[in-house]
Structures are given as structure tokens and as C-alpha cells.
Scaffold this active site. Sequence first.
Site, PDB file in Angstrom:
ATOM      1  N   MET A 213       0.836  -1.203   0.000  1.00  0.00           N
ATOM      2  CA  MET A 213       0.000   0.000   0.000  1.00  0.00           C
ATOM      3  C   MET A 213       0.871   1.254   0.000  1.00  0.00           C
ATOM      4  O   MET A 213       0.375   2.358   0.249  1.00  0.00           O
ATOM      5  CB  MET A 213      -0.938  -0.009   1.207  1.00  0.00           C
ATOM      6  N   GLY A 214       2.153   1.093  -0.280  1.00  0.00           N
ATOM      7  CA  GLY A 214       3.017   2.265  -0.449  1.00  0.00           C
ATOM      8  C   GLY A 214       3.467   2.888   0.863  1.00  0.00           C
ATOM      9  O   GLY A 214       3.374   2.282   1.921  1.00  0.00           O
TER      10      GLY A 214
ATOM     11  N   HIS B  11       8.964   1.663   3.306  1.00  0.00           N
ATOM     12  CA  HIS B  11      10.041   1.689   4.300  1.00  0.00           C
ATOM     13  C   HIS B  11      10.911   0.458   4.073  1.00  0.00           C
ATOM     14  O   HIS B  11      10.647  -0.346   3.157  1.00  0.00           O
ATOM     15  CB  HIS B  11       9.464   1.744   5.711  1.00  0.00           C
TER      16      HIS B  11
ATOM     17  N   HIS C  34       9.235  -3.031   3.437  1.00  0.00           N
ATOM     18  CA  HIS C  34       8.831  -3.263   2.042  1.00  0.00           C
ATOM     19  C   HIS C  34      10.053  -3.538   1.167  1.00  0.00           C
ATOM     20  O   HIS C  34      10.048  -4.428   0.312  1.00  0.00           O
ATOM     21  CB  HIS C  34       8.137  -2.022   1.464  1.00  0.00           C
TER      22      HIS C  34
ATOM     23  N   GLY D  65       5.334 -10.042   4.136  1.00  0.00           N
ATOM     24  CA  GLY D  65       6.093  -9.899   5.375  1.00  0.00           C
ATOM     25  C   GLY D  65       5.454 -10.652   6.530  1.00  0.00           C
ATOM     26  O   GLY D  65       4.227 -10.697   6.665  1.00  0.00           O
TER      27      GLY D  65
ATOM     28  N   GLN E  22      -2.087 -12.399   7.816  1.00  0.00           N
ATOM     29  CA  GLN E  22      -2.282 -12.159   6.378  1.00  0.00           C
ATOM     30  C   GLN E  22      -1.453 -13.146   5.556  1.00  0.00           C
ATOM     31  O   GLN E  22      -1.948 -13.742   4.579  1.00  0.00           O
ATOM     32  CB  GLN E  22      -1.864 -10.728   6.053  1.00  0.00           C
TER      33      GLN E  22
ATOM     34  N   SER F 143       6.513   0.144   9.991  1.00  0.00           N
ATOM     35  CA  SER F 143       5.145   0.168   9.484  1.00  0.00           C
ATOM     36  C   SER F 143       4.903   1.551   8.903  1.00  0.00           C
ATOM     37  O   SER F 143       5.393   2.547   9.452  1.00  0.00           O
ATOM     38  CB  SER F 143       4.163  -0.080  10.637  1.00  0.00           C
ATOM     39  N   SER F 144       4.135   1.609   7.830  1.00  0.00           N
ATOM     40  CA  SER F 144       3.785   2.922   7.277  1.00  0.00           C
ATOM     41  C   SER F 144       3.065   3.753   8.332  1.00  0.00           C
ATOM     42  O   SER F 144       3.184   4.975   8.369  1.00  0.00           O
ATOM     43  CB  SER F 144       2.891   2.753   6.045  1.00  0.00           C
TER      44      SER F 144
END
Length: 292
Positions: free
Chosen positions: A28-29, A32, A35, A145, A151, A183-184
Amino acid sequence: MKVITTREALRAELATWHGRSIGFVPTMGFLHDGHLSLFRRCAADNDVSVASIFVNPKQFGPNEDLDRYPRNPEGDTAAAEAAGIDILWMPPDGSVYAPGHATTVHVDGITRGLCGDSRPVFFDGIATVVTKLFNIVQPTRTYFGEKDWQQLAMVRRMAHDLDMPVEVIGMPIVREPDGLAMSSRNAYLRPDARQDALALSRALVAARRAWVAGERDVDALIAILRAPLEAAERVVIDYVEVVDPETIAYLRGTRLDTDAPALAAIAVDLQGTRLIDNARLDLPSPLEAVHP
Ligand code: AMP
């Protein structure tokens, strides 16, 4: 690196790679190092590496942070290229689900409990979008991840159950030097909350140490996990559980066999920011060096 926005252009580009291995990392962009560790591995393993950036509205509940989810398209593009991605797919908001979209992919069992209980639409939204993305990209391998352990377990189950011809590869959690899982959403944390966020990794280390010292009573392990979280002023616990890492079955009320696989999983709210973290109790963790 090619930046592509439409599925038609993506399909045309991927057709030129027919017969070669395609690696795929959905995100989801607001990228960091967590990712980017997936991107690097994907680029190393495959002939062509594809990453997507799409903030999937179907996995957000009505009171969640869809509208304020952080974005950084320029920075993400540079970071993806530096990490070796060949094709960055950035479909515009609203372009993934056609009007009249009526299909939901639901994975049972594994999606009950933990985040599935707190976020009712979450896993159906992810299973549906991941299925769509897989169908468009048709990857040989895909990378998820362990930060989002449930998930990852769900995607593995789904790919197996539906005979999706893709190898699902799980990647270790990348952390800040002080132990906070990247985490974003960490971008939301104000300095005092950022300090309290260390309670999650401290709790995981405390439980791992107790396990190493011989503690196998799951309720006792959960109490050990809860203590640092309850001591952190701004932390509101959503769940603290010890589960079977594969099935996500709750183990509370039981005793673990000596070397039985066990995953400690935590979710909290920190001043409106949801944070999750997890660690295997039966395996060594780099966190033990961070919180001596
Ligand atoms: P997201 O953009 O949050 O949907 O995450 C995209 C992918 O990156 C998912 O497979 C995540 O599990 C993975 N990921 C996110 N944070 C981390 C992290 N700290 N370490 C490893 N993987 C991560």
C-alpha cells in the site's frame, strides 16, 4: 524501472516476459525498509520483479484510516527503483474495482481471531484484492512480510486451496534499531507515543525469555506479554494472544509441548494508531539483542 498505471499496459509489458519468472510484491506504499527487503529479495529471485502500490479501500472499515493513509508516490518510485524493481504498478484510486464489482474472496478459519475479530472486512478485502492482483500479474513467486503474520498465513492457505500457481514466500520482520517493527503507520506516532510503542517488542522479548526459561503455560505467557503493554500509559490493548503459527488457533488455556511452534501476537491502539507485532516463542529472535 517502468512505472505503469493501467492493467492493460501492465499485461502488455508482462507479455514480453512470457516464459520467464515473475516476482510480485503487493503493497500500500509509503515504503520503508520492511517493504524494500521484500523488493530486494524479489529482484534477486526472479527474471522480472513487479511491485504494486494500491491503498485498497476494501480492507478498511468505515472508522479506519483510509482517508489519511500516508502516501509518497515520488519517494516510493525512487525507493522501488533503487531496490531493483523492474515494473512499478500504481493503479489510480478507483481504477481497480470496476463499477458493479460483486465478488468477494473469503478464507475461513485462519481469518477468525486476532485482526479478523477487530477488523471485520479486513481479510475479505485483502483476499479479494490479492486474488485480483495475482490474476493480473500472474506471478511465479510472491513475497509477504511476517509482520502481518495472519495475512501471510491466509494468503498461503488461499493460494493452496484455490490452486493458484504461485509460490508464497514469507519474509522476516524488519525493525527500527530500537525494536519497533517498521510500518507505514509509524508516521502517525507523536514522540511520546513512539516511546510507548517500544512496549510491543519488549513484551515479545519478555515472553520469549520466559519460554526459554521453560514456561509453557500459555496463560502465564500471555500475562507476561501483557505486563509491559499495561505499563505503557498510552497503549490500549486490542489483543494479546499465543496462537498456532499455521492455523492461528488460540492456545490460551493450554500448555505448550516442549518444542511446539507458538506465535505471540499483539495488536494495540496508540492514540488512534493501530500497531501490530508478533514473534515466534520457539525460535530465536534478533529482538533479544535489542532488549538485553
Ligand atoms: P503494506 O504496505 O503495509 O500492505 O505491506 C506490504 C507488505 O510489506 C506486506 O506483505 C507486509 O507484511 C510487508 N511489511 C510491512 N512492514 C514490514 C516489516 N516491518 N518487515 C517486513 N515486511 C513488512
